[in-house]
Motif scaffolding. Structure first.
Motif, PDB file in Angstrom:
ATOM      1  N   PRO A 260       0.819  -1.218   0.000  1.00 39.79           N
ATOM      2  CA  PRO A 260       0.000   0.000   0.000  1.00 39.79           C
ATOM      3  C   PRO A 260       0.853   1.269   0.000  1.00 39.79           C
ATOM      4  CG  PRO A 260      -0.865  -1.585   1.558  1.00 39.79           C
ATOM      5  CD  PRO A 260       0.442  -2.136   1.096  1.00 39.79           C
ATOM      6  N   ILE A 261       0.553   2.161  -0.918  1.00 39.57           N
ATOM      7  CA  ILE A 261       1.297   3.414  -1.056  1.00 39.57           C
ATOM      8  C   ILE A 261       0.309   4.567  -1.204  1.00 39.57           C
ATOM      9  CG2 ILE A 261       2.952   4.718  -2.469  1.00 39.57           C
ATOM     10  CD1 ILE A 261       4.107   2.072  -3.393  1.00 39.57           C
ATOM     11  N   LEU A 262       0.524   5.647  -0.486  1.00 40.83           N
ATOM     12  CA  LEU A 262      -0.278   6.861  -0.635  1.00 40.83           C
ATOM     13  C   LEU A 262       0.633   7.966  -1.146  1.00 40.83           C
ATOM     14  CD1 LEU A 262      -2.987   8.287  -0.259  1.00 40.83           C
ATOM     15  CD2 LEU A 262      -2.255   8.904   2.060  1.00 40.83           C
ATOM     16  N   LEU A 263       0.314   8.498  -2.311  1.00 40.98           N
ATOM     17  CA  LEU A 263       1.127   9.521  -2.954  1.00 40.98           C
ATOM     18  C   LEU A 263       0.399  10.865  -2.925  1.00 40.98           C
ATOM     19  CD1 LEU A 263       2.178   7.479  -6.128  1.00 40.98           C
ATOM     20  CD2 LEU A 263       3.512   7.797  -4.031  1.00 40.98           C
ATOM     21  N   LEU A 264       1.174  11.947  -3.088  1.00 42.05           N
ATOM     22  CA  LEU A 264       0.616  13.288  -3.197  1.00 42.05           C
ATOM     23  C   LEU A 264       1.090  13.914  -4.503  1.00 42.05           C
ATOM     24  CD1 LEU A 264      -0.799  15.869  -2.163  1.00 42.05           C
ATOM     25  CD2 LEU A 264       1.373  16.472  -1.036  1.00 42.05           C
TER      26      LEU A 264
ATOM     27  N   VAL B 287      -2.521   1.512  -4.568  1.00 44.44           N
ATOM     28  CA  VAL B 287      -1.817   2.786  -4.719  1.00 44.44           C
ATOM     29  C   VAL B 287      -2.849   3.893  -4.901  1.00 44.44           C
ATOM     30  CG1 VAL B 287      -0.146   4.105  -6.071  1.00 44.44           C
ATOM     31  CG2 VAL B 287       0.145   1.631  -5.782  1.00 44.44           C
ATOM     32  N   SER B 288      -2.791   4.908  -4.059  1.00 43.88           N
ATOM     33  CA  SER B 288      -3.699   6.042  -4.161  1.00 43.88           C
ATOM     34  C   SER B 288      -2.897   7.327  -4.232  1.00 43.88           C
ATOM     35  CB  SER B 288      -4.639   6.103  -2.950  1.00 43.88           C
ATOM     36  OG  SER B 288      -5.467   4.959  -2.912  1.00 43.88           O
ATOM     37  N   THR B 289      -3.429   8.303  -4.967  1.00 41.35           N
ATOM     38  CA  THR B 289      -2.769   9.595  -5.102  1.00 41.35           C
ATOM     39  C   THR B 289      -3.756  10.698  -4.718  1.00 41.35           C
ATOM     40  OG1 THR B 289      -1.412   8.746  -6.915  1.00 41.35           O
ATOM     41  CG2 THR B 289      -1.543  11.130  -6.668  1.00 41.35           C
ATOM     42  N   LEU B 290      -3.353  11.523  -3.763  1.00 43.30           N
ATOM     43  CA  LEU B 290      -4.151  12.683  -3.386  1.00 43.30           C
ATOM     44  C   LEU B 290      -3.865  13.820  -4.353  1.00 43.30           C
ATOM     45  CD1 LEU B 290      -3.616  12.670   0.489  1.00 43.30           C
ATOM     46  CD2 LEU B 290      -5.570  11.782  -0.795  1.00 43.30           C
TER      47      LEU B 290
END
Length: 305
Positions: A4-8, A27-30
């Motif tokens: 799990p990775i949260l990117l900006l 993988v999610s990107t804000l």
């Protein structure tokens, strides 16, 4: 595969990697946006996605988002306080829903329900006379030749009925008494049926028969009251009332076997049976259709082995 990775992405309109690189994984990107218009623009920059979620309690926001983003997503999940409690989640489609966006996201449909099967089928359109199309497809087409038998269709078992088999019924002349009696029995006192003084500005020339009366009278004309293989009325589909029927009109019914669908036995105690779809074509003394639709009956099979 990745953890799990949260990117900006602090500048998503210029830094386009998040829109162009498709990562299969958690993988999610804000991405920040100023208003709903920018949110829609960002959602659509992915060049087609399986599903998008909008979380809002505002019906106008939900509507505007769907209208703006629908062309770029196969499915849109709208979450509010009520639906969120039982939501299956952003990525869990139901079999009958379209789940697949344009472009790289499934070509418009993914592998859900019958649609999944159709991806593997060669499908062909068939053009020809209704009689030929009926014979080839096993589904009666309006305008095909009738097959008339001496025995009433309700006295035949499921196996013996033929698609295209048609009963031409006796006729009945509609009277004002029919209309008044039906209004009293049904409680349907709609002005067009009971008050000729209120018809100015309508499409009706005078008191008109109830559509449901036509359907009921049609049943009276095509039903055989004797006990036979028909077990019950299973339902009605797509009924239309296409022409006003006034007192003095004479109606009859063309009652055609439209389609046969075998049913599986639910258990060892169940009887063998099937559903028969019937085209009910109600016509007047000019031969013109005044009402048309489909009824379904459950019919016992002759062979119970």
């Amino acid at each position: 595969f990745c953890s799990p990775i949260l990117l900006l992405n602090d500048d998503p309109f210029n830094k386009q990697g998040a829109h162009n690189i498709e990562a299969f994984g958690p993988v999610s990107t804000l991405m920040p946006y100023k208003d709903l218009g920018e949110a829609i623009e960002l959602a659509n920059m992915g060049k087609g996605s399986l599903v998008s979620t909008v979380a809002t309690a505002d019906e106008r926001i939900a509507t505007d988002y769907v209208m703006g983003a629908a062309a770029y997503h196969g499915r849109i999940l709208i979450l509010n306080e009520e639906s969120a409690k039982e939501s299956t989640g952003h990525g869990s489609p139901m079999p009958l829903l379209v789940h697949g966006g344009p472009g790289r996201a499934g070509g418009g449909e993914e592998m859900g329900g019958v649609r999944g099967v159709k991806h593997y089928l060669q499908r062909t359109a068939i053009q020809g006379h209704p009689t030929m199309i009926t014979a080839v497809t096993g589904q009666y087409q309006k305008g095909a030749a009738y097959k008339e038998k001496a025995i009433h269709p309700f006295q035949q078992h499921f196996e013996d009925l033929e698609v295209g088999e048609t009963l031409i019924t006796a006729k009945h002349t509609v009277t004002e008494a029919d209309i008044v009696n039906f209004a009293n029995v049904s409680g349907d006192h709609f002005y067009a049926h009971v008050d000729e003084t209120s018809l100015e500005g309508t499409i009706f020339e005078r008191r008109v028969a109830h559509g449901y009366y036509l359907l009921s009278k049609a049943a009276g004309l095509f039903v055989d009251g004797r006990k036979g293989p028909v077990l019950l009325n299973y339902g009605i589909e797509d009924f239309r009332f296409t022409k006003p029927v006034y007192p003095g009109a004479t109606i009859g019914v063309r009652f055609s076997c439209k389609e046969k669908i075998r049913q599986e036995k639910r258990d060892e105690e169940d009887i063998r049976k099937g559903i028969v779809k019937w085209m009910v074509d109600v016509y007047d003394e000019t031969g013109e259709t005044v009402a048309i639709g489909t009824i379904l009956t459950m019919v016992r099979m002759r062979d119970q082995s």
